[in-house]
Design a protein around this motif. Structure first.
Motif, PDB file in Angstrom:
ATOM      1  N   LYS A  30      15.972  -8.455 -22.887  1.00  0.00           N
ATOM      2  CA  LYS A  30      16.316  -8.586 -24.305  1.00  0.00           C
ATOM      3  C   LYS A  30      15.714  -7.445 -25.141  1.00  0.00           C
ATOM      4  CE  LYS A  30      15.724 -12.108 -27.739  1.00  0.00           C
ATOM      5  NZ  LYS A  30      15.398 -13.498 -27.948  1.00  0.00           N
ATOM      6  N   SER A  31      14.420  -7.435 -25.271  1.00  0.00           N
ATOM      7  CA  SER A  31      13.742  -6.353 -25.980  1.00  0.00           C
ATOM      8  C   SER A  31      12.414  -6.108 -25.281  1.00  0.00           C
ATOM      9  CB  SER A  31      13.528  -6.710 -27.451  1.00  0.00           C
ATOM     10  OG  SER A  31      12.697  -7.834 -27.570  1.00  0.00           O
ATOM     11  N   PRO A  32      12.010  -4.852 -25.178  1.00  0.00           N
ATOM     12  CA  PRO A  32      10.781  -4.551 -24.440  1.00  0.00           C
ATOM     13  C   PRO A  32       9.545  -5.148 -25.116  1.00  0.00           C
ATOM     14  CG  PRO A  32      11.880  -2.531 -25.186  1.00  0.00           C
ATOM     15  CD  PRO A  32      12.664  -3.678 -25.694  1.00  0.00           C
ATOM     16  N   THR A  33       8.597  -5.556 -24.296  1.00  0.00           N
ATOM     17  CA  THR A  33       7.337  -6.096 -24.805  1.00  0.00           C
ATOM     18  C   THR A  33       6.422  -4.954 -25.225  1.00  0.00           C
ATOM     19  OG1 THR A  33       6.274  -6.044 -22.638  1.00  0.00           O
ATOM     20  CG2 THR A  33       7.485  -8.074 -23.234  1.00  0.00           C
ATOM     21  N   VAL A  34       5.373  -5.298 -25.945  1.00  0.00           N
ATOM     22  CA  VAL A  34       4.364  -4.318 -26.325  1.00  0.00           C
ATOM     23  C   VAL A  34       3.789  -3.674 -25.064  1.00  0.00           C
ATOM     24  CG1 VAL A  34       2.059  -4.060 -27.337  1.00  0.00           C
ATOM     25  CG2 VAL A  34       3.801  -5.397 -28.534  1.00  0.00           C
ATOM     26  N   ALA A  35       3.498  -4.490 -24.055  1.00  0.00           N
ATOM     27  CA  ALA A  35       2.940  -3.966 -22.800  1.00  0.00           C
ATOM     28  C   ALA A  35       3.886  -2.965 -22.158  1.00  0.00           C
ATOM     29  CB  ALA A  35       2.641  -5.109 -21.834  1.00  0.00           C
ATOM     30  N   ARG A  62       9.777  -1.039 -31.993  1.00  0.00           N
ATOM     31  CA  ARG A  62      10.076  -2.471 -32.108  1.00  0.00           C
ATOM     32  C   ARG A  62      10.719  -2.821 -33.449  1.00  0.00           C
ATOM     33  NH1 ARG A  62       7.564  -6.169 -28.498  1.00  0.00           N
ATOM     34  NH2 ARG A  62       7.348  -7.648 -30.200  1.00  0.00           N
ATOM     35  N   ASN A  63      10.424  -2.036 -34.480  1.00  0.00           N
ATOM     36  CA  ASN A  63      10.981  -2.292 -35.808  1.00  0.00           C
ATOM     37  C   ASN A  63      12.160  -1.382 -36.148  1.00  0.00           C
ATOM     38  OD1 ASN A  63       9.204  -4.418 -37.234  1.00  0.00           O
ATOM     39  ND2 ASN A  63       7.769  -3.093 -36.144  1.00  0.00           N
ATOM     40  N   GLU A  64      12.613  -0.625 -35.147  1.00  0.00           N
ATOM     41  CA  GLU A  64      13.789   0.248 -35.281  1.00  0.00           C
ATOM     42  C   GLU A  64      13.713   1.148 -36.511  1.00  0.00           C
ATOM     43  OE1 GLU A  64      17.112  -2.460 -35.060  1.00  0.00           O
ATOM     44  OE2 GLU A  64      16.736  -2.878 -32.949  1.00  0.00           O
ATOM     45  N   ILE A  65      12.565   1.800 -36.678  1.00  0.00           N
ATOM     46  CA  ILE A  65      12.379   2.714 -37.803  1.00  0.00           C
ATOM     47  C   ILE A  65      13.015   4.046 -37.450  1.00  0.00           C
ATOM     48  CG2 ILE A  65      10.669   3.935 -39.211  1.00  0.00           C
ATOM     49  CD1 ILE A  65       8.820   1.493 -38.761  1.00  0.00           C
ATOM     50  N   ALA A  66      13.892   4.506 -38.303  1.00  0.00           N
ATOM     51  CA  ALA A  66      14.619   5.760 -38.085  1.00  0.00           C
ATOM     52  C   ALA A  66      13.660   6.943 -38.081  1.00  0.00           C
ATOM     53  CB  ALA A  66      15.681   5.942 -39.163  1.00  0.00           C
ATOM     54  N   ALA A  67      14.010   7.971 -37.347  1.00  0.00           N
ATOM     55  CA  ALA A  67      13.163   9.163 -37.216  1.00  0.00           C
ATOM     56  C   ALA A  67      12.823   9.778 -38.567  1.00  0.00           C
ATOM     57  CB  ALA A  67      13.847  10.189 -36.318  1.00  0.00           C
ATOM     58  N   ASP A  68      13.781   9.811 -39.493  1.00  0.00           N
ATOM     59  CA  ASP A  68      13.540  10.436 -40.799  1.00  0.00           C
ATOM     60  C   ASP A  68      12.648   9.583 -41.706  1.00  0.00           C
ATOM     61  OD1 ASP A  68      15.572   8.524 -41.091  1.00  0.00           O
ATOM     62  OD2 ASP A  68      16.512   9.605 -42.753  1.00  0.00           O
TER      63      ASP A  68
END
Length: 136
Positions: A30-35, A62-68
Motif C-alpha cells: 500500500k504505502s512504504p513504512t518509515v522503516a 510520505r506527505n507527497e510534498i512536491a520538489a518545488d
C-alpha cells in the motif's frame, strides 16, 4: 532550526530489539513504512545524507510534498523539535546500528557484524542506544 544530527556517534540497537541479526524491513504494497523508507535511503547512499536529510526526506515522501515546495516545507518541519534516529524502527526492531561520521552523515551497520563490533568498541565513537520499544 533544530537539528537531529550527531557527529562521531553510533546508535546501538535497542536493548529490547527482537532481532539478533539485521533484517531488511518488509515491503508493504500500500504505502512504504518509515522503516522501509529510512532503510532504502541510508542503504543506497551510505555516508551521503545526514540524519536531518533522512528524516525530512521520509516526511516529504510520505506527505507527497512536491520538489518545488521542499525548501519551505523543510524549514517548517525543523521549526518544531523532531525525534532523532534513536527512535528509528531500524534500531528498535530490525537490528541496524546507525553510524554518524565526523561530518554527521549516516550509514547502517548490521548488529553482530565486524564493523558494528569495531565501532562499538572504539573509544573515539560516542555510543547511544536506540530507544526501547517498551518501558523497562
Amino acid at each position: 532550526m533544530g537539528s537531529t544530527n550527531y557527529r562521531g556517534t553510533l546508535i546501538l540497537v535497542a536493548d529490547d530489539c527482537p532481532s539478533d541479526e539485521a533484517e531488511i524491513p518488509p515491503t508493504r504494497t500500500k504505502s512504504p513504512t518509515v522503516a522501509e523508507l529510512q532503510y532504502a535511503l541510508i542503504s543506497a547512499r551510505p555516508y551521503e545524507m545526514t540524519s536531518d536529510d533522512v528524516l525530512f526526506e521520509v516526511f516529504a515522501t510520505r506527505n507527497e510534498i512536491a520538489a518545488d515546495k521542499r525548501t519551505e516545507a523543510r524549514e517548517a518541519f525543523f521549526a518544531k523539535d523532531q525525534v532523532c534516529l534513536r527512535s528509528s524502527p531500524l534500531g528498535k526492531r530490525y537490528g541496524w546500528g546507525i553510524h554518524h561520521d565526523a561530518d554527521g552523515r549516516v550509514a547502517l551497520v548490521a548488529v553482530g557484524s565486524d564493523d558494528y563490533r569495531a565501532l562499538a568498541a572504539d573509544p573515539e565513537v560516542k555510543q547511544l542506544k536506540a530507544m526501547r520499544s517498551r518501558r523497562a
